[in-house]
Design a protein around this motif. Structure first.
Motif, PDB file in Angstrom:
ATOM      1  N   SER A   1      30.316  46.239 -35.177  1.00 47.49           N
ATOM      2  CA  SER A   1      30.207  44.795 -34.933  1.00 47.49           C
ATOM      3  C   SER A   1      30.883  44.375 -33.632  1.00 47.49           C
ATOM      4  N   TRP A   2      30.991  45.276 -32.677  1.00 45.82           N
ATOM      5  CA  TRP A   2      31.596  44.966 -31.397  1.00 45.82           C
ATOM      6  C   TRP A   2      30.550  44.618 -30.352  1.00 45.82           C
ATOM      7  N   GLY A   3      29.305  44.473 -30.771  1.00 45.42           N
ATOM      8  CA  GLY A   3      28.208  44.262 -29.838  1.00 45.42           C
ATOM      9  C   GLY A   3      28.294  43.002 -29.021  1.00 45.42           C
ATOM     10  N   LEU A   4      29.091  42.046 -29.438  1.00 49.00           N
ATOM     11  CA  LEU A   4      29.216  40.834 -28.648  1.00 49.00           C
ATOM     12  C   LEU A   4      30.576  40.751 -27.958  1.00 49.00           C
ATOM     13  N   GLY A   5      31.179  41.924 -27.702  1.00 47.83           N
ATOM     14  CA  GLY A   5      32.404  41.956 -26.909  1.00 47.83           C
ATOM     15  C   GLY A   5      32.149  41.386 -25.532  1.00 47.83           C
ATOM     16  N   CYS A   6      30.922  41.500 -25.075  1.00 54.34           N
ATOM     17  CA  CYS A   6      30.427  40.842 -23.867  1.00 54.34           C
ATOM     18  C   CYS A   6      29.271  39.962 -24.335  1.00 54.34           C
ATOM     19  N   PRO A   7      29.508  38.674 -24.561  1.00 55.49           N
ATOM     20  CA  PRO A   7      28.506  37.831 -25.196  1.00 55.49           C
ATOM     21  C   PRO A   7      27.345  37.383 -24.307  1.00 55.49           C
ATOM     22  N   ASP A   8      27.417  37.631 -23.009  1.00 54.60           N
ATOM     23  CA  ASP A   8      26.346  37.232 -22.104  1.00 54.60           C
ATOM     24  C   ASP A   8      25.735  38.466 -21.468  1.00 54.60           C
TER      25      ASP A   8
ATOM     26  N   ILE B   1      18.239  41.525 -24.205  1.00 53.52           N
ATOM     27  CA  ILE B   1      17.601  40.654 -25.200  1.00 53.52           C
ATOM     28  C   ILE B   1      18.385  40.693 -26.516  1.00 53.52           C
ATOM     29  N   VAL B   2      18.834  41.879 -26.910  1.00 54.64           N
ATOM     30  CA  VAL B   2      19.626  42.010 -28.141  1.00 54.64           C
ATOM     31  C   VAL B   2      20.899  41.178 -28.044  1.00 54.64           C
ATOM     32  N   VAL B   3      21.579  41.229 -26.896  1.00 54.92           N
ATOM     33  CA  VAL B   3      22.807  40.442 -26.716  1.00 54.92           C
ATOM     34  C   VAL B   3      22.491  38.952 -26.722  1.00 54.92           C
ATOM     35  N   LEU B   4      21.446  38.563 -25.985  1.00 55.57           N
ATOM     36  CA  LEU B   4      21.112  37.141 -25.898  1.00 55.57           C
ATOM     37  C   LEU B   4      20.648  36.557 -27.231  1.00 55.57           C
ATOM     38  N   THR B   5      20.117  37.398 -28.134  1.00 53.99           N
ATOM     39  CA  THR B   5      19.718  36.931 -29.468  1.00 53.99           C
ATOM     40  C   THR B   5      20.834  37.136 -30.481  1.00 53.99           C
ATOM     41  N   ARG B   6      22.048  37.406 -29.990  1.00 55.00           N
ATOM     42  CA  ARG B   6      23.244  37.554 -30.835  1.00 55.00           C
ATOM     43  C   ARG B   6      23.081  38.644 -31.903  1.00 55.00           C
ATOM     44  N   LEU B   7      22.587  39.819 -31.470  1.00 53.96           N
ATOM     45  CA  LEU B   7      22.444  41.001 -32.320  1.00 53.96           C
ATOM     46  C   LEU B   7      21.464  40.776 -33.465  1.00 53.96           C
TER      47      LEU B   7
ATOM     48  N   VAL C   1      32.690  41.488 -14.891  1.00 51.18           N
ATOM     49  CA  VAL C   1      33.436  42.589 -15.491  1.00 51.18           C
ATOM     50  C   VAL C   1      34.009  42.164 -16.837  1.00 51.18           C
ATOM     51  N   ALA C   2      34.523  43.124 -17.572  1.00 54.45           N
ATOM     52  CA  ALA C   2      35.066  42.843 -18.899  1.00 54.45           C
ATOM     53  C   ALA C   2      36.163  41.786 -18.823  1.00 54.45           C
ATOM     54  N   ALA C   3      35.969  40.728 -19.558  1.00 52.79           N
ATOM     55  CA  ALA C   3      36.947  39.646 -19.630  1.00 52.79           C
ATOM     56  C   ALA C   3      37.046  39.196 -21.081  1.00 52.79           C
ATOM     57  N   ARG C   4      38.198  38.837 -21.476  1.00 47.93           N
ATOM     58  CA  ARG C   4      38.408  38.422 -22.877  1.00 47.93           C
ATOM     59  C   ARG C   4      37.486  37.254 -23.199  1.00 47.93           C
ATOM     60  N   SER C   5      36.781  37.380 -24.331  1.00 46.31           N
ATOM     61  CA  SER C   5      35.914  36.297 -24.763  1.00 46.31           C
ATOM     62  C   SER C   5      36.372  35.808 -26.133  1.00 46.31           C
TER      63      SER C   5
ATOM     64  N   GLY D   1      36.974  35.001 -29.845  1.00 48.68           N
ATOM     65  CA  GLY D   1      36.570  35.688 -31.067  1.00 48.68           C
ATOM     66  C   GLY D   1      36.496  37.196 -30.953  1.00 48.68           C
ATOM     67  N   GLN D   2      36.783  37.752 -29.802  1.00 51.03           N
ATOM     68  CA  GLN D   2      36.716  39.194 -29.589  1.00 51.03           C
ATOM     69  C   GLN D   2      38.062  39.704 -29.102  1.00 51.03           C
ATOM     70  N   THR D   3      38.416  40.893 -29.543  1.00 46.71           N
ATOM     71  CA  THR D   3      39.640  41.505 -29.044  1.00 46.71           C
ATOM     72  C   THR D   3      39.360  42.153 -27.698  1.00 46.71           C
ATOM     73  N   SER D   4      40.399  42.488 -27.003  1.00 52.26           N
ATOM     74  CA  SER D   4      40.237  43.181 -25.720  1.00 52.26           C
ATOM     75  C   SER D   4      39.558  44.527 -25.926  1.00 52.26           C
ATOM     76  N   LEU D   5      39.845  45.182 -27.043  1.00 49.12           N
ATOM     77  CA  LEU D   5      39.212  46.466 -27.349  1.00 49.12           C
ATOM     78  C   LEU D   5      37.705  46.294 -27.524  1.00 49.12           C
ATOM     79  N   ASN D   6      37.280  45.270 -28.256  1.00 50.36           N
ATOM     80  CA  ASN D   6      35.848  44.998 -28.436  1.00 50.36           C
ATOM     81  C   ASN D   6      35.157  44.838 -27.087  1.00 50.36           C
ATOM     82  N   THR D   7      35.763  44.020 -26.231  1.00 52.20           N
ATOM     83  CA  THR D   7      35.188  43.748 -24.923  1.00 52.20           C
ATOM     84  C   THR D   7      35.130  45.013 -24.074  1.00 52.20           C
ATOM     85  N   ALA D   8      36.189  45.806 -24.106  1.00 52.01           N
ATOM     86  CA  ALA D   8      36.225  47.039 -23.305  1.00 52.01           C
ATOM     87  C   ALA D   8      35.165  48.030 -23.779  1.00 52.01           C
ATOM     88  N   ILE D   9      34.990  48.147 -25.083  1.00 52.38           N
ATOM     89  CA  ILE D   9      34.000  49.097 -25.601  1.00 52.38           C
ATOM     90  C   ILE D   9      32.585  48.648 -25.243  1.00 52.38           C
TER      91      ILE D   9
END
Length: 171
Positions: free
Chosen positions: A44-51, A130-136, A61-65, A67-75
């Motif tokens: 469930s880390w697929g939205l670590g980068c929500p855009d 498309i998967v990211v933009l449709t929120r998984l 680049v990876a930036a904290r978003s 509802g997501q941890t830094s680990l989620n975003t980095a992965i």
């Protein structure tokens, strides 16, 4: 022989061994992207980068978003970064197969089939966006090319670059 010529030789004047090496690198790179993509999705880390194509609206680049941890975003960002070496390997494999001429005869079957590698990277990137933009959305995840291709033929990444197959009609 210059250093540049030595570096270019496996691509511009490929041997059977260099074509096989590029094929193996392509399989490994595709497998790595599939595995990291699956890990991202299953955890469930697929939205670590929500855009997409940026990581967030304000950062490429990876930036904290929220509802997501830094680990989620980095992965998630790391999974996206794997696209660049995969694209380079796909392009080199295609170029090597295009230039491969065992016995003085060009292997057009390998050239055509290996052309699917760079095209597949582009399709995977677009589908991933498309998967990211449709929120998984599960329907979008199910039709993503890397999943569909492996469901149809689990050997899919191996098929385009088999230098031992006889020239002629591709089965």
């Amino acid at each position: 022989m210059t250093v540049t010529a030595q570096l270019a030789a496996p691509v511009l004047r490929p041997s059977r061994a260099s074509v096989r090496g590029f094929a193996l690198a392509s399989v490994i790179a595709n497998a790595a992207l599939i595995c990291t993509g699956a890990a991202v999705r299953l955890s469930s880390w697929g939205l670590g980068c929500p855009d997409w194509p940026q990581c967030t609206k304000t950062s490429v680049v990876a930036a904290r978003s929220p509802g997501q941890t830094s680990l989620n975003t980095a992965i998630e960002f790391g999974n996206r970064l794997l696209t660049f070496p995969l694209a380079a390997i796909a392009a080199l494999t295609f170029a090597a197969c295009l230039c491969y001429q065992p016995g003085g005869r060009r292997r057009r079957d390998l050239a055509w089939l290996s052309a699917a590698l760079p095209a597949g990277v582009i399709a995977q990137a677009a589908a991933g966006g498309i998967v990211v933009l449709t929120r998984l959305n599960p329907a979008m995840v199910a039709v993503e090319p890397r999943h569909v291709g492996r469901a149809v033929d689990p050997r899919a990444p191996v098929v385009p670059v088999h230098p031992h197959a006889p020239a002629g009609r591709v089965r």
